[in-house]
Design an enzyme around this catalytic site. Structure first.
Site: not given
Lengths: 423, 421
Positions: A179, A181-183
């Site tokens: 993920s 885009m979570d970072h």
């Protein structure tokens, strides 16, 4: 008072900032982790009746689940505090309101309706604390026709275009194997809170930051939207995305090449090589023992190399195939050629001498998981450095501190509330 | 004369009180954009032949031109631009004059480059104790790889990103996802580090040096890969269109009947009986429920055990739909499904118009406006905006050198002729 103390040396940048942190999984916690490393008191508000997903990811030696047995939770939530609180119980809600009144920032990455349904949307939060900074991180944001849609990392990456940009031409997308885009959602979250803190320092005003992870992801694909508008060129076209080749800048060679041996998961080893300037190409040709390439019309110019890229890649691959990836990297870098081993997690932890020199990992001891490596903050401030000090908190480890010291409840009261299921 | 509104008359914004000098290319242009779009008065200092990013396409009409690179346009919004040759004998002193009046020096020079010119943090801070000097290098300022050659692909290889991205087929290569992500990961950390020092300076009144390396930034951006190794001794294996995992997981990515893929997430363990029944009804309406109507699937633990089978049933169902039908239909049935869009397709999705996401920017030399990606965070109290398109090379030499630093227009001619600017 020493000069250092006068200059505030050692006083963390976010000392005195208290964050009420409802965030869960990765995106929100990534944001608050950065704040915690630099001195903010981040208080994770967790449920009394269920365990957070990442707490239960059994990333431990025995692969057995438990709320305090997740190595990924421990790293991602380093330096934070944990309380359990039943916010749907009237007494629990009152405690929450009291905590918010003594805090500076509220962070959550729930779906868009959740805090509203608790009567804790921004307007209500601002009544509790006028200068509160509220960061919400719903996938599609808190407005718009998709505000009730749910997302998680891979779906944010899919709809934004990031997944499409990752893959071999004429194949299914490879996408991102984690993920990403979570970072990045977390990075945007931390950055926007810092802008808001600076703004509050100047104006005294708080605000609501309505962060949509999908919007953040779209900002990472900018030139493609411009290319389409100006040149009419879509990203869905033959030959695109180009795998590991490079369209912009249009250079060759630029690819990953198979090396000798297998990695810790049994996958082939690989090295990445790219030549951005002619002298780098000449150095590569010399290292490969192919000085004749420099005069060969097929390879002497970048245009020629791009036209003959298949043959070029095949030749380089034949050369790397029986070499160790680090050996290729060392010899090419010594010759001035951009080259990097494709490093796995094992490589980064056990082998990467540069991460060691930069001191990325420090050892901390977790009460249930024992000692292990934790990531230090990425950026180093010379006078007021951040550091990773504690592993992620055991569940409810800070109930006594928060309800007792911060909110002033007696031990007896705290015990009563625990019996009632409020905390 | 500066055309900027005087500071005290400007509405406050997140970074509006900050003057930033940006000196660098790929390592700092994105971080500079994050600050400039949030109101910072950012001056980009380029060599007289322009930064290398101006030579990266795509270009307007596919004609390479340093003022028509769409890559450069995106990453350099809201900035003013001047030229300055640091290697000219008077170059370092001219940079000093710019930095003396600045809050932030944001530079991406290789280790030692500024030191040999006498432009150390210590000497700059002696003239400007409030200066926040941010230095971004490929690999840091010490260590065996310090002077290694870098680039986007090299950083994604060494940082660990590529090792996690690719295909089920073990003969397939690891894939570096496109769009410039390594420099964006580093740029996000750079902007965060800058603002952390700004917030600290609000208290202490002092600046400091902020040290960032692209390699270290990338190495922390791979989610579960490192924890899986540290705690279980296992390296994750690449898979198509989904997380790299220790043991193989069911497919998540399916091709719809319009040729566009969708990401299908499975029903969560927390799915209620009602939510599951509604989902199965939807499949059944299309004659695609397979055996999922069987009562045993109401038990969430049975669904976990049968994940591969359920994934295949859902996938075959998605193949009968268009990607948009799968997207909206899935979402309406409590599933976080999403189409694998091309980035520019979001120009047409009305949700982004509802949010006011796309930002109109005028390009007088093209006689048109373009839609740029808007804010990564919506902050009505401290508005984000693209205040001007990316600067032409040297566009603000007169405004900055004469207007801000007090040089006479004649001086400017001499500076140009001597190659200083």
């Amino acid at each position: 008072m020493s000069a250092d103390a006068r200059n505030g040396a050692g006083r963390p940048p976010l000392a005195g900032i208290r964050v009420v942190d409802f965030s869960w999984i990765v995106a929100g916690p990534q944001a608050t982790r950065i704040l915690a490393n630099f001195g903010a008191e981040v208080i994770r508000v967790e449920r009394t009746d269920a365990y957070e997903t990442i707490r239960m990811a059994a990333i431990n030696k025995e692969a057995t689940p438990g709320p305090n047995r997740s190595g990924s939770f421990a790293n991602l939530n380093a330096d934070k505090r944990s309380i359990t609180l039943n916010v749907r119980h009237p007494k629990g809600f009152d405690l929450l309101v009291s905590l918010i009144s003594k805090s500076d920032v509220v962070v959550e990455n729930f779906s868009s309706r959740v805090l509203d349904s608790w009567n804790l949307g921004y307007d209500e939060l601002a009544k509790i604390k006028a200068d509160i900074i509220y960061l919400s991180m719903a996938g599609f944001g808190h407005s718009g026709r998709y505000r009730d849609y749910d997302t998680w990392g891979p779906t944010v990456q899919a709809i934004s275009g990031l997944t499409h940009l990752s893959g071999l031409p004429e194949e299914a997308p490879a996408g991102w194997g984690y993920s990403y885009m979570d970072h990045t959602g977390g990075y945007f979250g931390a950055l926007s809170v810092l802008f808001a803190l600076h703004y509050r320092n100047r104006t005294g005003r708080g605000q609501w930051i309505d962060l949509s992870q999908v919007e953040g992801a779209v900002t990472l694909t900018g030139p493609h939207a411009l290319d389409f508008q100006v040149n009419g060129r879509p990203s869905r076209r033959p030959g695109y995305p180009p795998g590991n080749r490079s369209v912009h800048p249009a250079v060759a060679p630029h690819n990953a090449y198979r090396c000798a041996g297998k990695d810790g998961a049994g996958q082939d080893q690989w090295v990445a090589i790219a030549c951005y300037r002619e002298e780098q190409w000449r150095a590569l040709a010399a290292e490969m023992g192919r000085p004749e390439w420099v005069a060969d019309p097929d390879f002497a110019t970048n245009v020629g190399r791009r036209r003959n890229q298949d043959a070029l890649d095949a030749a380089i691959s034949a050369w790397t195939l029986d070499q160790d990836k680090y050996a290729v990297m060392e010899r090419l870098q010594r010759a001035g050629v951009p080259c990097g081993a494709v490093q796995t997690s094992q490589d980064r932890v056990e082998t990467d001498p540069q991460l060691r020199a930069l001191e990325l990992y420090s050892t901390l001891t977790h009460a249930e998981l024992g000692p292990n490596l934790y990531e230090e903050p990425v950026f180093k401030l010379s006078r007021t450095p951040g550091r990773v000090r504690q592993p992620g908190p055991l569940l409810a480890a800070d109930n006594d501190y928060v309800f007792g010291t911060v909110l002033g409840l007696s031990e007896q009261k705290i015990a009563e509330l625990a019996t009632e299921g409020v905390i | 004369m500066s055309s900027r509104v005087p500071l005290h008359l400007q509405p406050p914004s997140g970074a509006g009180d900050l003057r930033v000098i940006e000196l660098g290319d790929a390592r700092v242009q994105y971080a500079g954009k994050l600050l400039a779009d949030m109101g910072a008065d950012l001056i980009k200092v380029e060599s007289p032949c322009g930064e290398p990013a101006r030579q990266i396409g795509p270009f307007v009409d596919d004609l390479p031109d340093p003022n028509r690179s769409l890559h450069f346009w995106h990453y350099n919004t809201s900035k003013r631009g001047v030229t300055l040759d640091l290697d000219h004998p008077s170059g370092p002193e001219l940079l000093r004059r710019l930095v003396r009046g600045a809050d932030v020096l944001l530079e991406g020079q290789l280790p030692g480059r500024l030191d040999v010119l006498g432009l150390t943090y210590e000497s700059l801070a002696a003239e400007n104790p409030r200066l926040i000097h941010v230095g971004v290098t490929p690999f840091g300022r010490t260590g065996p790889w310090r002077d290694f050659e870098a680039g986007e692909l090299i950083h994604l290889a060494l940082g660990g990103e590529m090792a996690s991205c690719g295909y089920d087929d073990p003969t397939a290569p690891p894939i570096a996802g496109g769009g410039g992500q390594a420099y964006q990961i580093a740029g996000n950390y750079t902007a965060i580090g800058t603002m952390m020092a700004v917030v600290e300076r609000d208290f202490s009144g002092q600046g400091q040096f902020v040290d960032v390396s692209v390699h270290m930034a990338c190495a922390t951006c791979t989610e579960m890969a490192v924890p899986n190794y540290l705690y279980r001794g296992m390296v994750v294996r690449r898979q198509t269109g989904r997380h790299a995992t220790v043991t193989p997981s069911p497919p998540r990515q399916w091709r719809c009947k319009d040729g566009i893929y969708v990401q299908l997430m499975m029903p969560a363990l927390s799915f209620s009986v009602y939510q599951w029944a509604t989902l199965v009804n939807w499949l059944d309406e299309h004659g695609q429920a397979d055996d999922l109507k069987d009562e045993r699937y109401r038990d969430p633990f049975v669904r976990v055990a049968e994940t591969q089978h359920i994934a295949e049933v859902l996938g075959r169902f998605a193949e009968t739909l268009t990607s948009e039908q799968a997207f909206h239909g899935g979402q309406l049935h409590n599933l976080p499904w999403a189409p694998v869009r091309a980035p520019e397709e979001n120009l047409y999705d009305r949700h982004f118009a509802d949010r006011g996401f796309w930002e109109e920017v005028e390009h007088p030399d093209l006689s048109r406006t373009l839609q740029y990606p808007g804010a990564p965070y919506q902050t009505p109290e401290m508005p984000w905006r693209i205040s001007r398109p990316a600067p032409r090379l040297g566009e603000h030499n007169r405004e900055v050198y004469c207007g801000d630093l007090g040089f006479r227009p004649d001086d400017l001619g001499a500076m140009r002729e001597s190659g200083l600017i």
